[in-house]
Design a protein around this motif. Structure first.
Motif, PDB file in Angstrom:
ATOM      1  N   GLU A  99     -26.736  -7.151 -10.036  1.00 20.54           N
ATOM      2  CA  GLU A  99     -27.365  -7.496 -11.315  1.00 20.54           C
ATOM      3  C   GLU A  99     -26.844  -6.675 -12.493  1.00 20.54           C
ATOM      4  O   GLU A  99     -27.464  -6.648 -13.567  1.00 20.54           O
ATOM      5  CB  GLU A  99     -28.890  -7.303 -11.225  1.00 20.54           C
ATOM      6  CG  GLU A  99     -29.585  -8.187 -10.206  1.00 20.54           C
ATOM      7  CD  GLU A  99     -29.812  -7.518  -8.878  1.00 20.54           C
ATOM      8  OE1 GLU A  99     -30.625  -8.025  -8.080  1.00 20.54           O
ATOM      9  OE2 GLU A  99     -29.165  -6.466  -8.618  1.00 20.54           O
ATOM     10  N   ASN A 100     -25.705  -6.006 -12.342  1.00 19.66           N
ATOM     11  CA  ASN A 100     -25.242  -5.065 -13.361  1.00 19.66           C
ATOM     12  C   ASN A 100     -25.153  -5.685 -14.747  1.00 19.66           C
ATOM     13  O   ASN A 100     -25.644  -5.114 -15.731  1.00 19.66           O
ATOM     14  CB  ASN A 100     -23.879  -4.479 -12.974  1.00 19.66           C
ATOM     15  CG  ASN A 100     -23.934  -3.632 -11.717  1.00 19.66           C
ATOM     16  OD1 ASN A 100     -25.020  -3.288 -11.255  1.00 19.66           O
ATOM     17  ND2 ASN A 100     -22.792  -3.308 -11.158  1.00 19.66           N
ATOM     18  N   ALA A 109     -27.458  -6.489 -20.205  1.00 22.99           N
ATOM     19  CA  ALA A 109     -27.896  -7.367 -21.286  1.00 22.99           C
ATOM     20  C   ALA A 109     -29.383  -7.188 -21.568  1.00 22.99           C
ATOM     21  O   ALA A 109     -29.808  -7.082 -22.730  1.00 22.99           O
ATOM     22  CB  ALA A 109     -27.595  -8.823 -20.931  1.00 22.99           C
ATOM     23  N   ALA A 110     -30.196  -7.144 -20.505  1.00 21.02           N
ATOM     24  CA  ALA A 110     -31.640  -6.997 -20.681  1.00 21.02           C
ATOM     25  C   ALA A 110     -31.996  -5.615 -21.217  1.00 21.02           C
ATOM     26  O   ALA A 110     -32.872  -5.473 -22.080  1.00 21.02           O
ATOM     27  CB  ALA A 110     -32.360  -7.247 -19.361  1.00 21.02           C
ATOM     28  N   GLY A 124     -32.374 -17.427 -28.955  1.00 15.88           N
ATOM     29  CA  GLY A 124     -31.189 -16.592 -28.850  1.00 15.88           C
ATOM     30  C   GLY A 124     -31.333 -15.539 -27.773  1.00 15.88           C
ATOM     31  O   GLY A 124     -30.390 -15.266 -27.018  1.00 15.88           O
ATOM     32  N   LEU A 125     -32.518 -14.937 -27.680  1.00 11.64           N
ATOM     33  CA  LEU A 125     -32.780 -13.946 -26.640  1.00 11.64           C
ATOM     34  C   LEU A 125     -32.652 -14.561 -25.255  1.00 11.64           C
ATOM     35  O   LEU A 125     -31.969 -14.017 -24.377  1.00 11.64           O
ATOM     36  CB  LEU A 125     -34.175 -13.357 -26.831  1.00 11.64           C
ATOM     37  CG  LEU A 125     -34.707 -12.464 -25.701  1.00 11.64           C
ATOM     38  CD1 LEU A 125     -33.832 -11.229 -25.522  1.00 11.64           C
ATOM     39  CD2 LEU A 125     -36.162 -12.066 -25.964  1.00 11.64           C
ATOM     40  N   ALA A 167     -26.901 -15.905 -20.093  1.00 10.91           N
ATOM     41  CA  ALA A 167     -25.439 -15.898 -20.082  1.00 10.91           C
ATOM     42  C   ALA A 167     -24.869 -14.766 -19.242  1.00 10.91           C
ATOM     43  O   ALA A 167     -23.682 -14.791 -18.884  1.00 10.91           O
ATOM     44  CB  ALA A 167     -24.912 -15.801 -21.515  1.00 10.91           C
ATOM     45  N   ALA A 168     -25.688 -13.778 -18.907  1.00 12.27           N
ATOM     46  CA  ALA A 168     -25.218 -12.629 -18.130  1.00 12.27           C
ATOM     47  C   ALA A 168     -25.414 -12.895 -16.646  1.00 12.27           C
ATOM     48  O   ALA A 168     -26.536 -13.156 -16.208  1.00 12.27           O
ATOM     49  CB  ALA A 168     -25.967 -11.364 -18.548  1.00 12.27           C
ATOM     50  N   PRO A 169     -24.348 -12.832 -15.828  1.00  9.08           N
ATOM     51  CA  PRO A 169     -24.498 -13.102 -14.393  1.00  9.08           C
ATOM     52  C   PRO A 169     -25.275 -11.995 -13.701  1.00  9.08           C
ATOM     53  O   PRO A 169     -25.211 -10.825 -14.100  1.00  9.08           O
ATOM     54  CB  PRO A 169     -23.045 -13.154 -13.893  1.00  9.08           C
ATOM     55  CG  PRO A 169     -22.294 -12.288 -14.863  1.00  9.08           C
ATOM     56  CD  PRO A 169     -22.956 -12.500 -16.189  1.00  9.08           C
ATOM     57  N   GLY A 170     -26.017 -12.363 -12.649  1.00  9.08           N
ATOM     58  CA  GLY A 170     -26.790 -11.348 -11.930  1.00  9.08           C
ATOM     59  C   GLY A 170     -27.368 -11.867 -10.640  1.00  9.08           C
ATOM     60  O   GLY A 170     -28.569 -12.126 -10.556  1.00  9.08           O
TER      61      GLY A 170
END
Length: 338
Positions: free
Chosen positions: A21-22, A27-28, A6-7, A13-16
């Motif tokens: 890399e916002n 997300a991180a 899941g992590l 799933a987060a674009p960067g």
């Protein structure tokens, strides 16, 4: 493994893309903040501190946030988006691929390709990325309302589970490494450490490692462990140049890397029954290790890599067991610092 999967999926799933890399940093940072207070610096790096602040030994843990992608350079008279690469995207997988365009709205497009029926054979030779185009189904006027030069594009693919503990997703280079450091922070949370630990989730690695350069300079560590990906065994690749999926982390050996840290990682792996393979390089590593090791007066640095198949494509593949083994190796190494 479900929690770890899941992590990894949330991170991927987060674009960067490099310099943008916002979303990935947000997300991180959310995940890392469960175990240490995190903030984002001017370069878009996520930074958090743990352990014994001000200790003589200060270990930097680095993994890069950014992923390869495309950047819009122009909109032609027919509404096609002209692009170039941002990072080393594998152009062989581009023609005919679906993409996600991050403009004023999130749009879907496809990379243009010539039908084989209309090809004279010259199309079999791939053109450079800056000569490719993306079709978003828009006229020039429509496209200009929603997209502008500088907007980013990612190859579209959702993270998926494969059999066993293997997964595929775009951006596993190096969100798998980011997941390792977040899991490592979880393993270290609450432990009494004899060293200061700084987690650096760095920006812009795919275009030169500028986030690692500024981040390491600011943090000023004595030691560093860099986590990235390396090649896993697959067809038509020499096995001696690769790790094995599920075979544990690859401990880097290269001129820029510190011999005592290499030996310490090997000893830690053996002591804790963690599988590993040596990853021997005769020159530079091609990772943030090369920049971090020469920061300020020099930093003792070591590279630990996660085996990965199909690098710089939207179907990168890892084994979650390697993420767990890598996190455990680094955590145990840090716990053993005197």
């Amino acid at each position: 493994m479900d929690e770890l999967k899941g992590l990894v999926f949330r991170l991927c799933a987060a674009p960067g893309t490099p310099g943008n890399e916002n979303a990935a940093a947000k997300a991180a940072g959310k995940e890392l903040s469960k175990y240490a207070k995190a903030h984002v610096d001017k370069m878009g790096n996520v930074i958090a501190k743990m352990g014994k602040l001000g200790a003589e030994k200060h270990i930097l843990l680095d993994a890069h946030l950014d992923q390869i992608g495309l950047i819009v350079t122009n909109i032609d008279k027919h509404g096609f988006l002209r692009v170039d690469r941002t990072g080393g995207v594998d152009r062989r997988v581009l023609p005919g691929s679906p993409v996600t365009i991050y403009g004023k709205e999130v749009l879907t497009g496809v990379v243009c390709c010539t039908p084989p029926h209309l090809s004279d054979g010259s199309e079999d030779k791939l053109v450079s990325v800056d000569k490719m185009a993306v079709d978003a189904g828009l006229s020039k006027a429509e496209a200009e309302k929603l997209v502008r030069p500088g907007d980013r594009i990612l190859l579209h693919a959702a993270p998926k589970s494969l059999l066993g503990t293997r997964v595929t997703a775009p951006g596993l280079d190096d969100r798998a490494g980011v997941a390792v450091l977040i899991r490592c922070a979880q393993l270290l949370a609450g432990c009494e450490l004899n060293c200061e630990v700084t987690v650096l989730l760095s920006s812009r690695e795919e275009v030169g490692g500028q986030g690692a350069v500024t981040g390491a300079y600011s943090v000023n560590p004595t030691h560093a462990v860099i986590v990235d990906v390396s090649f896993a065994e697959q067809p038509n690749v020499l096995p001696e140049k690769c790790g094995k999926l599920g075979g544990g982390p690859m401990i880097g050996v290269a001129p820029i890397l510190n011999r005592s840290m290499i030996d310490g990682m090997i000893e830690t792996a053996k002591k804790n029954h963690i599988p590993y393979k040596l990853d021997v390089m005769g020159g530079s590593t091609g990772t943030n290790s090369d920049e971090i090791a020469i920061t300020r007066k020099g930093v003792k640095a070591e590279l630990i890599s996660i085996p990965l198949r199909y690098m710089h494509t939207p179907v990168e593949v890892i084994d979650l067991k390697d993420v767990e083994h890598t996190a455990r190796l680094i955590a145990e190494y840090i716990k053993g610092v005197e």
